[in-house]
Design an enzyme around this catalytic site. Structure first.
Site, PDB file in Angstrom:
ATOM      1  N   ARG A  40       0.844  -1.197   0.000  1.00 55.52           N
ATOM      2  CA  ARG A  40       0.000   0.000   0.000  1.00 55.52           C
ATOM      3  C   ARG A  40       0.864   1.227   0.000  1.00 55.52           C
ATOM      4  NH1 ARG A  40       1.655   2.157   3.886  1.00 55.52           N
ATOM      5  NH2 ARG A  40       0.426   3.995   3.362  1.00 55.52           N
ATOM      6  N   GLY A  41       0.191   2.380  -0.257  1.00 53.35           N
ATOM      7  CA  GLY A  41       0.951   3.623  -0.407  1.00 53.35           C
ATOM      8  C   GLY A  41       1.046   3.927  -1.891  1.00 53.35           C
ATOM      9  N   ALA A  42       0.650   5.132  -2.290  1.00 55.49           N
ATOM     10  CA  ALA A  42       0.548   5.440  -3.714  1.00 55.49           C
ATOM     11  C   ALA A  42       1.806   5.079  -4.505  1.00 55.49           C
ATOM     12  CB  ALA A  42       0.172   6.916  -3.888  1.00 55.49           C
TER      13      ALA A  42
ATOM     14  N   ARG B 242      -6.661  -0.591  -7.729  1.00 54.46           N
ATOM     15  CA  ARG B 242      -7.195   0.431  -6.816  1.00 54.46           C
ATOM     16  C   ARG B 242      -7.312   1.713  -7.638  1.00 54.46           C
ATOM     17  NH1 ARG B 242      -4.243   1.229  -1.267  1.00 54.46           N
ATOM     18  NH2 ARG B 242      -6.282   2.075  -0.616  1.00 54.46           N
TER      19      ARG B 242
ATOM     20  N   GLN C  28      -3.072   2.497   9.536  1.00 57.16           N
ATOM     21  CA  GLN C  28      -1.750   2.663   8.928  1.00 57.16           C
ATOM     22  C   GLN C  28      -0.840   3.527   9.811  1.00 57.16           C
ATOM     23  OE1 GLN C  28      -4.656   2.755   7.290  1.00 57.16           O
ATOM     24  NE2 GLN C  28      -4.424   2.496   5.065  1.00 57.16           N
TER      25      GLN C  28
ATOM     26  N   ASP D  60      -2.557  10.845  -2.853  1.00 57.98           N
ATOM     27  CA  ASP D  60      -2.788   9.751  -3.790  1.00 57.98           C
ATOM     28  C   ASP D  60      -3.076  10.259  -5.187  1.00 57.98           C
ATOM     29  OD1 ASP D  60      -3.552   8.681  -0.948  1.00 57.98           O
ATOM     30  OD2 ASP D  60      -3.109   6.928  -2.206  1.00 57.98           O
TER      31      ASP D  60
ATOM     32  N   ASN E 164      -6.386  12.146  -0.577  1.00 58.63           N
ATOM     33  CA  ASN E 164      -5.507  11.450   0.353  1.00 58.63           C
ATOM     34  C   ASN E 164      -6.363  10.642   1.316  1.00 58.63           C
ATOM     35  OD1 ASN E 164      -2.696  11.001   1.165  1.00 58.63           O
ATOM     36  ND2 ASN E 164      -3.298  11.978   3.091  1.00 58.63           N
ATOM     37  N   LYS E 165      -5.696   9.872   2.197  1.00 61.29           N
ATOM     38  CA  LYS E 165      -6.411   9.012   3.132  1.00 61.29           C
ATOM     39  C   LYS E 165      -7.568   9.723   3.814  1.00 61.29           C
ATOM     40  CE  LYS E 165      -5.857   5.675   3.523  1.00 61.29           C
ATOM     41  NZ  LYS E 165      -6.603   4.709   2.700  1.00 61.29           N
TER      42      LYS E 165
HETATM   43  C1  LIG Z   1       3.188   8.093   0.155  1.00 58.61           C
HETATM   44  S1  LIG Z   1       1.748   7.122   0.441  1.00 58.61           S
HETATM   45  C2  LIG Z   1       0.486   8.125  -0.155  1.00 58.61           C
HETATM   46  C3  LIG Z   1      -0.882   7.763   0.421  1.00 58.61           C
HETATM   47  O1  LIG Z   1      -1.296   6.384   0.232  1.00 58.61           O
HETATM   48  C4  LIG Z   1      -2.019   5.956   1.417  1.00 58.61           C
HETATM   49  O2  LIG Z   1      -3.214   5.272   1.143  1.00 58.61           O
HETATM   50  P1  LIG Z   1      -3.306   3.657   1.397  1.00 58.61           P
HETATM   51  O3  LIG Z   1      -2.722   3.365   2.754  1.00 58.61           O
HETATM   52  O4  LIG Z   1      -4.796   3.368   1.292  1.00 58.61           O
HETATM   53  O5  LIG Z   1      -2.517   3.052   0.261  1.00 58.61           O
HETATM   54  C5  LIG Z   1      -2.340   7.251   2.126  1.00 58.61           C
HETATM   55  O6  LIG Z   1      -3.417   7.943   1.516  1.00 58.61           O
HETATM   56  C6  LIG Z   1      -1.024   7.992   1.901  1.00 58.61           C
HETATM   57  O7  LIG Z   1      -1.080   9.336   2.244  1.00 58.61           O
END
Ligand SMILES: CSC[C@H]1O[C@H](OP(=O)(O)O)[C@H](O)[C@@H]1O
Length: 366
Positions: A54-56, A96, A200, A241, A251-252
């Site tokens: 996970r993580g963009a 996603r 997270q 994101d 974003n989250k």
């Molecule tokens: C550098 S990570 C960017 C972004 O991705 C995360 O979402 P997820 O945990 O659902 O993949 C989160 O929005 C981070 O800020």
């Protein structure tokens, strides 16, 4: 088949081991450092969808490596079934919907398909190698910006979700800034939003800050505005994101509320993200597709149902923060100043537009 393999804690979040993708299973942290060996496109799609990866930026890199996996698997007697690889690439891109980095990285990898699987893999591993330099430059630029906007030393920071080396390939984005400022002895404390429903923050950001010996406390997401009101926050740092051309940021979930509270208290709200997170084909955030996830992520945790059996749940994984609530958006290439410019332009009566400090483009380094 996702095959767990035992490797050290310092294992990069993603690597290629010559025939498959090795990925730290982020669902198992902080209790267990489990690494999965992903051998098929289905494995990679499932790892992205389940947030094992996970993580963009990280899901983009996984998508690109998934295209390489497909190109090798669809090669027979030296001939690649390009239609089959393109079909796999489409599945990877759509694993996603919100993070633009995924489609961007898959498109970059598939662009090398005509030159064969080795060229696709070379493009994917080039992105892995570039990640440290790209995010390192953004982190350096953002450190300068934060230091210029926050007079108090050492400073009190707040962050949301996880934007560290787990969410990228090496350096991280917003959390990379926090850890670098911590290394310089400039951080009094970090408040880490636990980041419901998948935690997270509590699980991953806390783990990374502990490893970096940066002082932190975890807080429930709804405590963040109160912390700001109590003077416990000098600056909010988050990732992204997808960023629309006008500076609206997806974003989250929970980021928008943080930005409202930060604006109320005059606290700098800084977004850190690589250029690959920008989607300049979108004029503003209204066109960003927000991923809706399984309600069970909200109505249960760790297998324990926390609501009445028939409870429904609203579970968007992201929200959109309007540009006028954002102090700065920092990438490896620029500092984008939407809120300040919006305020000036509105004051002058013209339609808001954002300005940038493209110092990097004029050759000024961070
Ligand atoms: C550098 S990570 C960017 C972004 O991705 C995360 O979402 P997820 O945990 O659902 O993949 C989160 O929005 C981070 O800020």
């Amino acid at each position: 088949m996702n095959v767990p393999v035992d490797v050290p804690v310092e294992q990069p979040s993603l690597t290629w081991d010559g025939g498959g993708v090795l990925a730290v299973d982020q669902r198992a942290l902080p209790g267990e450092t489990r690494v999965l060996r992903l051998e098929t496109v289905d494995d990679v799609v499932e790892a992205i969808r389940s947030l094992a990866i996970r993580g963009a930026p990280a899901i983009g890199l996984a998508g690109a490596l998934g295209v390489a996996l497909s190109a090798y698997r669809h090669r027979l007697d030296g001939v690649v079934d390009e239609a089959a690889v393109r079909a796999d690439a489409a599945r990877l891109s759509s694993a996603r919907p919100t993070a633009v980095n995924l489609a961007w990285a898959v498109k970059r990898a598939i662009g090398r398909l005509a030159a064969g699987p080795d060229a696709v893999l070379a493009e994917a591993t080039a992105m892995l190698d570039e990640d440290a330099a790209v995010n390192g430059a953004a982190v350096a630029r953002a450190c300068e910006l934060v230091l210029s906007r926050v007079p108090r030393r050492p400073m009190r920071l707040l962050t949301h979700c996880n934007t560290g080396r787990l969410a990228t390939a090496a350096v991280g984005t917003a959390l990379g800034v926090i850890i670098e400022l911590g290394r310089r002895g400039l951080v009094h404390e970090v408040l880490v939003d636990e980041t419901r429903p998948l935690l997270q923050g509590a699980r991953l950001t806390a783990w990374e800050l502990g490893q970096a010996s940066v002082p932190y406390r975890v807080c429930v997401d709804s405590a963040a505005p109160a912390a700001m009101a109590q003077g416990l926050v000098d600056c909010v740092l988050v990732g992204a994101d997808r960023i629309a051309a006008n500076g609206d940021v997806a974003n989250k979930i929970g980021t928008y509320g943080l930005a409202i509270a930060a604006a109320r208290h005059g606290i700098p709200f800084v977004v850190v993200a690589p250029e690959s997170t920008w989607d300049r084909a979108l004029a503003d955030g209204s066109g960003i597709v927000i991923e809706e996830r399984d309600p069970a992520e909200v109505t249960a945790f760790a297998g324990v149902v926390t609501t009445p059996a028939d409870a429904g749940a609203y579970n968007p994984a992201f929200d959109v923060t309007p540009a006028d609530l954002i102090t700065a958006i920092v990438s490896e290439d620029q500092v984008f100043l939407p809120a300040a410019v919006q305020a000036v332009q509105v004051a002058q009566g013209s339609p808001p537009q954002a300005a940038t400090d493209r110092g990097a483009r004029s050759g000024v380094t961070a």
